[in-house]
Design an enzyme around this catalytic site. Sequence first.
Site, PDB file in Angstrom:
ATOM      1  N   ARG A 224       0.854  -1.191   0.000  1.00 17.27           N
ATOM      2  CA  ARG A 224       0.000   0.000   0.000  1.00 17.27           C
ATOM      3  C   ARG A 224       0.884   1.233   0.000  1.00 17.27           C
ATOM      4  O   ARG A 224       1.842   1.324   0.777  1.00 17.27           O
ATOM      5  CB  ARG A 224      -0.884  -0.009   1.253  1.00 17.27           C
ATOM      6  CG  ARG A 224      -1.515   1.316   1.633  1.00 17.27           C
ATOM      7  CD  ARG A 224      -2.735   1.627   0.838  1.00 17.27           C
ATOM      8  NE  ARG A 224      -3.335   2.926   1.207  1.00 17.27           N
ATOM      9  CZ  ARG A 224      -4.059   3.674   0.406  1.00 17.27           C
ATOM     10  NH1 ARG A 224      -4.309   3.267  -0.828  1.00 17.27           N
ATOM     11  NH2 ARG A 224      -4.564   4.821   0.803  1.00 17.27           N
ATOM     12  N   LEU A 225       0.629   2.176  -0.916  1.00 18.80           N
ATOM     13  CA  LEU A 225       1.274   3.486  -0.893  1.00 18.80           C
ATOM     14  C   LEU A 225       0.308   4.438  -0.215  1.00 18.80           C
ATOM     15  O   LEU A 225      -0.749   4.773  -0.773  1.00 18.80           O
ATOM     16  CB  LEU A 225       1.569   3.973  -2.320  1.00 18.80           C
ATOM     17  CG  LEU A 225       2.887   3.535  -2.965  1.00 18.80           C
ATOM     18  CD1 LEU A 225       2.929   2.035  -3.164  1.00 18.80           C
ATOM     19  CD2 LEU A 225       3.060   4.251  -4.283  1.00 18.80           C
ATOM     20  N   SER A 227      -0.287   8.087   1.544  1.00 18.10           N
ATOM     21  CA  SER A 227       0.215   9.441   1.765  1.00 18.10           C
ATOM     22  C   SER A 227      -0.206   9.918   3.152  1.00 18.10           C
ATOM     23  O   SER A 227      -1.347   9.722   3.570  1.00 18.10           O
ATOM     24  CB  SER A 227      -0.324  10.394   0.697  1.00 18.10           C
ATOM     25  OG  SER A 227       0.165  10.019  -0.576  1.00 18.10           O
ATOM     26  N   CYS A 240     -12.347  12.662   5.399  1.00 19.98           N
ATOM     27  CA  CYS A 240     -11.692  11.847   4.372  1.00 19.98           C
ATOM     28  C   CYS A 240     -11.766  10.376   4.762  1.00 19.98           C
ATOM     29  O   CYS A 240     -12.320  10.021   5.807  1.00 19.98           O
ATOM     30  CB  CYS A 240     -10.238  12.289   4.182  1.00 19.98           C
ATOM     31  SG  CYS A 240      -9.202  12.023   5.646  1.00 19.98           S
ATOM     32  N   GLN A 245      -8.539   3.753   5.648  1.00 13.10           N
ATOM     33  CA  GLN A 245      -7.723   3.052   4.649  1.00 13.10           C
ATOM     34  C   GLN A 245      -6.415   2.556   5.265  1.00 13.10           C
ATOM     35  O   GLN A 245      -5.983   1.432   4.996  1.00 13.10           O
ATOM     36  CB  GLN A 245      -7.430   3.970   3.461  1.00 13.10           C
ATOM     37  CG  GLN A 245      -8.602   4.151   2.521  1.00 13.10           C
ATOM     38  CD  GLN A 245      -8.207   4.874   1.245  1.00 13.10           C
ATOM     39  OE1 GLN A 245      -7.287   5.688   1.228  1.00 13.10           O
ATOM     40  NE2 GLN A 245      -8.899   4.579   0.160  1.00 13.10           N
ATOM     41  N   GLU A 267       1.619  15.105   2.583  1.00  9.86           N
ATOM     42  CA  GLU A 267       0.331  15.524   3.148  1.00  9.86           C
ATOM     43  C   GLU A 267      -0.462  16.379   2.171  1.00  9.86           C
ATOM     44  O   GLU A 267       0.091  17.189   1.422  1.00  9.86           O
ATOM     45  CB  GLU A 267       0.597  16.328   4.424  1.00  9.86           C
ATOM     46  CG  GLU A 267      -0.634  16.779   5.163  1.00  9.86           C
ATOM     47  CD  GLU A 267      -1.109  15.790   6.207  1.00  9.86           C
ATOM     48  OE1 GLU A 267      -2.332  15.722   6.427  1.00  9.86           O
ATOM     49  OE2 GLU A 267      -0.257  15.111   6.810  1.00  9.86           O
ATOM     50  N   ASP A 301      -3.362  17.135  -7.921  1.00  5.82           N
ATOM     51  CA  ASP A 301      -2.534  16.227  -7.122  1.00  5.82           C
ATOM     52  C   ASP A 301      -1.073  16.555  -7.396  1.00  5.82           C
ATOM     53  O   ASP A 301      -0.619  16.473  -8.533  1.00  5.82           O
ATOM     54  CB  ASP A 301      -2.848  14.778  -7.521  1.00  5.82           C
ATOM     55  CG  ASP A 301      -2.306  13.742  -6.542  1.00  5.82           C
ATOM     56  OD1 ASP A 301      -1.300  14.040  -5.858  1.00  5.82           O
ATOM     57  OD2 ASP A 301      -2.869  12.642  -6.470  1.00  5.82           O
ATOM     58  N   ARG A 303       1.528  15.049  -5.765  1.00  3.19           N
ATOM     59  CA  ARG A 303       2.386  13.994  -5.204  1.00  3.19           C
ATOM     60  C   ARG A 303       3.335  13.400  -6.250  1.00  3.19           C
ATOM     61  O   ARG A 303       3.078  13.458  -7.440  1.00  3.19           O
ATOM     62  CB  ARG A 303       1.520  12.881  -4.603  1.00  3.19           C
ATOM     63  CG  ARG A 303       0.808  13.281  -3.336  1.00  3.19           C
ATOM     64  CD  ARG A 303      -0.126  12.181  -2.849  1.00  3.19           C
ATOM     65  NE  ARG A 303      -1.265  12.004  -3.745  1.00  3.19           N
ATOM     66  CZ  ARG A 303      -2.252  11.135  -3.530  1.00  3.19           C
ATOM     67  NH1 ARG A 303      -2.222  10.373  -2.451  1.00  3.19           N
ATOM     68  NH2 ARG A 303      -3.254  11.038  -4.374  1.00  3.19           N
ATOM     69  N   LYS A 329      -2.004   5.292  -9.424  1.00  5.11           N
ATOM     70  CA  LYS A 329      -0.910   4.666  -8.677  1.00  5.11           C
ATOM     71  C   LYS A 329      -0.410   3.415  -9.400  1.00  5.11           C
ATOM     72  O   LYS A 329       0.795   3.157  -9.453  1.00  5.11           O
ATOM     73  CB  LYS A 329      -1.363   4.300  -7.261  1.00  5.11           C
ATOM     74  CG  LYS A 329      -1.513   5.470  -6.315  1.00  5.11           C
ATOM     75  CD  LYS A 329      -1.824   4.997  -4.906  1.00  5.11           C
ATOM     76  CE  LYS A 329      -1.991   6.176  -3.954  1.00  5.11           C
ATOM     77  NZ  LYS A 329      -2.304   5.727  -2.570  1.00  5.11           N
TER      78      LYS A 329
END
Length: 369
Positions: A224-225, A227, A240, A245, A267, A301, A303, A329
């Site tokens: 799992r990635l 953030s 959220c 998750q 973040e 986004d 990231r 992802k």
Amino acid sequence: MVRPSNDLLLPSPAERVGRARADLRMGLPVVIGGGAHGLVALAAETAREDRVAALRQAGGSAVVAITAWRAETLKARAYDGDLARIVMPEEAGAAWLRDLADPARDLMSPMKGPLASLREGDAVLHRLALLLAKSAQLLPCVLTVETDAPARLAEALGLTRLDAAETADDLARHHDLLPVAAARLPMEAAEAGRLHIFRPDNGGVEHFAIEIGRPDRERPVLARLHSACFTGDVLGSLKCDCGPQLRTALAEMGREGAGVLLYLNQEGRGIGITNKMRAYSLQDQGFDTVEANHRLGFEDDERDFRIGSDILRRMGFSSVRLMTNNPRKVEMMEAEGIAVTERVPLVTGTNRHNAHYLDVKRSKSGHLL
């Protein structure tokens, strides 16, 4: 006695960029460029009235660089594609700059214009100044003044000077993540846990890998990635689905007896906790997640998922069963050479506070919910 070469004590381009980020956050200007063409740049968010006045006396006309997203909100012309260069009025000062930068002030100070945008000239250095402000997790709004002697000016004032080409390369580059510490960490999800700390070679923020059990490096690992989300992961925010998750992914890895969760310090989709709270404030005014980011001047986004693929490779993994609802992802892992043999859906509940947030994730960000 052999004396070290003085060149070895000079800061590298990455170290100069790191120094410039710190300067902008403290309210100091930095110089970008060399030869006979450069900019003195000051972040609007941290600008002081006296420094704004002094900067305006240091060179040519004062121009404010903002992203095209922020320009759209302000009804300003973005003639440079992804950014606009706004001519700063003679009577304007630090308060006007903050009004221009921060959408929280849009209702308090609605009359900022008419705003005149530059059409002619090169915007390369202005673009770099904005990218630098973003990388410092400041609002992407920068006051700039041109100078025909950037090196001399920087030396005379003791300011950090960045070479344009080196800075562009550094801001676009993924900096290698190096393992700096690891230790056994029994957790609720699994007593057989281990926490690994990775630090980028430019001295930036650390990222973490939580290893459950002893995953076989020859087989696809359940991964799992995730953030970082201080509000969701720590405070249990209902706005959220990040906290649920995180806990669901760790629990599933614990049940399987093996897995790796990468906790990436990005973040607020990469804009930082302060800007995330600014986005939350805009959401209270009725804007959705994406709209709020745009009004702040950021992309949907920001990231960088290259961080995750780098950590996985350094831990010896080449393929994953990726726990995610975000097809992006999967695409980015594959593009970075990590095979995704399976996308494992991550199912969590909804509530009245995050239902709209999840709808936006589905409709605008392509999440499979």
